[in-house]
Design a protein around this motif. Structure first.
Motif, PDB file in Angstrom:
ATOM      1  N   GLY A   9      68.674  -5.295   0.766  1.00  0.00           N
ATOM      2  CA  GLY A   9      68.382  -6.646   1.237  1.00  0.00           C
ATOM      3  C   GLY A   9      67.446  -7.412   0.337  1.00  0.00           C
ATOM      4  N   TRP A  10      66.890  -6.725  -0.664  1.00  0.00           N
ATOM      5  CA  TRP A  10      66.014  -7.408  -1.597  1.00  0.00           C
ATOM      6  C   TRP A  10      66.834  -7.924  -2.773  1.00  0.00           C
ATOM      7  CZ3 TRP A  10      60.386  -5.458  -2.235  1.00  0.00           C
ATOM      8  CH2 TRP A  10      59.864  -5.103  -0.972  1.00  0.00           C
ATOM      9  N   VAL A  11      66.247  -8.798  -3.543  1.00  0.00           N
ATOM     10  CA  VAL A  11      66.936  -9.375  -4.701  1.00  0.00           C
ATOM     11  C   VAL A  11      66.095  -9.135  -5.942  1.00  0.00           C
ATOM     12  CG1 VAL A  11      67.833 -11.470  -5.770  1.00  0.00           C
ATOM     13  CG2 VAL A  11      68.055 -11.131  -3.298  1.00  0.00           C
ATOM     14  N   ALA A  12      66.750  -8.583  -6.986  1.00  0.00           N
ATOM     15  CA  ALA A  12      66.084  -8.370  -8.274  1.00  0.00           C
ATOM     16  C   ALA A  12      67.141  -8.395  -9.367  1.00  0.00           C
ATOM     17  CB  ALA A  12      65.328  -7.052  -8.290  1.00  0.00           C
ATOM     18  N   VAL A  31      61.210 -10.138  -8.420  1.00  0.00           N
ATOM     19  CA  VAL A  31      61.684  -9.368  -7.274  1.00  0.00           C
ATOM     20  C   VAL A  31      61.372 -10.189  -6.017  1.00  0.00           C
ATOM     21  CG1 VAL A  31      61.463  -7.252  -5.926  1.00  0.00           C
ATOM     22  CG2 VAL A  31      61.300  -7.159  -8.426  1.00  0.00           C
ATOM     23  N   ARG A  32      62.376 -10.356  -5.173  1.00  0.00           N
ATOM     24  CA  ARG A  32      62.171 -11.092  -3.928  1.00  0.00           C
ATOM     25  C   ARG A  32      62.499 -10.195  -2.749  1.00  0.00           C
ATOM     26  NH1 ARG A  32      65.571 -16.429  -3.191  1.00  0.00           N
ATOM     27  NH2 ARG A  32      67.205 -14.904  -2.710  1.00  0.00           N
ATOM     28  N   ALA A  37      61.012  -8.390   5.800  1.00  0.00           N
ATOM     29  CA  ALA A  37      60.245  -7.217   5.369  1.00  0.00           C
ATOM     30  C   ALA A  37      58.833  -7.287   5.935  1.00  0.00           C
ATOM     31  CB  ALA A  37      60.196  -7.145   3.854  1.00  0.00           C
ATOM     32  N   PRO A  38      58.389  -6.256   6.669  1.00  0.00           N
ATOM     33  CA  PRO A  38      57.023  -6.249   7.199  1.00  0.00           C
ATOM     34  C   PRO A  38      56.008  -6.174   6.058  1.00  0.00           C
ATOM     35  CG  PRO A  38      58.398  -4.607   8.300  1.00  0.00           C
ATOM     36  CD  PRO A  38      59.153  -5.069   7.093  1.00  0.00           C
ATOM     37  N   ALA A  67      52.301 -12.965   6.472  1.00  0.00           N
ATOM     38  CA  ALA A  67      52.507 -14.409   6.452  1.00  0.00           C
ATOM     39  C   ALA A  67      51.230 -15.105   6.921  1.00  0.00           C
ATOM     40  CB  ALA A  67      53.677 -14.789   7.352  1.00  0.00           C
ATOM     41  N   CYS A  68      50.947 -16.304   6.401  1.00  0.00           N
ATOM     42  CA  CYS A  68      49.761 -17.062   6.804  1.00  0.00           C
ATOM     43  C   CYS A  68      49.978 -17.578   8.221  1.00  0.00           C
ATOM     44  CB  CYS A  68      49.534 -18.215   5.842  1.00  0.00           C
ATOM     45  SG  CYS A  68      48.181 -19.304   6.341  1.00  0.00           S
TER      46      CYS A  68
END
Length: 317
Positions: A9-12, A31-32, A37-38, A67-68
């Motif tokens: 599910g990640w992108v690289a 890398v995204r 993703a926790p 996350a903020c």
């Protein structure tokens, strides 16, 4: 070619870099992580393959930060004491930033929605998560403002949503005792003038007027509205049957429990005078019957005496 191996599910994307023999080079790899993703640290394997197809792998870490999470800020307003002249008033506004600690500092601004003719200075400050700062809001009304309490809306911006509140501009009055003047108008009438000594910023005041004297004077009380710096006049009258003599009257003017003025004046009423045509002893009247004094005394109860003609002076000065 540097190829990262990342969780599903990640992108690289692989990166190609040219390096001369014996040299070294740096390369940035994007890398995204997935949106779900926790927050955690994840292993990423970097595989380097040369033109001769030799392979080298090296581990790396990828950290997903929380996350903020924004929190609504709070504000506490400290208002100044009331003023007696239209002037600039300053309000201390304590703002607390309730954002998550992983958020950066936020700039907060306090703006006032002042009435037409007013001026204000909107303060701002950068505040870190969990910290607080005091902002000073200045409000200046027009010079023509009179005694009043004005609610001014204020808005705190910079948080996840604006926060509304209000401040109060209170223009009070320092009452001053009025000046009381009394003038004789003649025919038992007197004019009582009340002149306000209040500042122009004070509202129109109502004064309670009272007259006390050993003789009847009307009206004995009255309510008079007087604008700051202005004069209002009312009249009183001495009763027609007031006894002769000099009488002291006292005028009391009250604005409030602590503001009053008093003034006295003298009312002089002339006594009775006899008719010049009456020449009897002691101002008496001659008998209508013939005969001497003895006869008058003897027959006085039977025949009577003629009525006196007198004038009663009732002028008051």
């Amino acid at each position: 070619t540097v190829t990262p191996t990342v969780p599903g599910g990640w992108v690289a994307a692989p990166v190609v870099v040219t390096v001369a023999s014996g040299a070294s080079a740096s390369v940035d790899i994007a890398v995204r992580s997935s949106a779900t993703a926790p927050a955690d640290t994840y292993p990423v394997d970097l595989e380097v393959m040369t033109a001769s197809h030799s392979r080298v792998s090296t581990p790396a870490d990828f950290t997903v930060l929380p996350a903020c999470e924004r929190g609504a800020p709070t504000l506490v307003i400290t208002e100044p004491a009331a003023t007696t002249t239209p002037s600039t008033q300053r309000y201390a506004i304590a703002v607390t930033n309730h954002d998550h600690v992983d958020c950066g500092a936020t700039t907060f601004t306090v703006a006032a929605s002042a009435p037409v003719g007013w001026t204000s200075s909107p303060p701002s400050s950068a505040i870190a998560p969990g910290a607080a700062a005091t902002l000073e809001l200045a409000l200046t009304p027009p010079a023509t403002l009179v005694e009043s309490s004005t609610a001014v809306p204020v808005t705190l911006s910079g948080g996840p949503s604006d926060v509304s509140a209000e401040v109060h501009y209170v223009l009070g009055c320092a009452p001053t005792a009025p000046v009381v003047a009394i003038q004789a108008l003649g025919d038992r009438r007197y004019a009582i003038a009340i002149t306000s000594q209040d500042l122009a910023s004070c509202a129109i005041a109502t004064y309670s007027l009272g007259v006390s004297a050993p003789i009847a004077i009307t009206p004995a009380s009255a309510q008079l509205a007087v604008a700051p710096g202005a004069t209002t006049t009312t009249e009183v009258e001495v009763a027609a049957d007031a006894p002769a003599g000099s009488h002291t009257a006292t005028v009391t003017v009250v604005r409030d429990a602590a503001t009053r003025a008093t003034q006295t004046f003298t009312v002089t009423i002339e006594g009775e005078t006899t008719d010049p045509g009456d020449d009897t002893e002691g101002g008496g009247c001659a008998s209508s019957q013939p005969g001497g004094l003895g006869l008058v005394l003897a027959l006085g109860l039977l025949v009577g005496r003629r009525r006196c003609s007198t004038r009663h002076g009732r002028s008051a000065t």
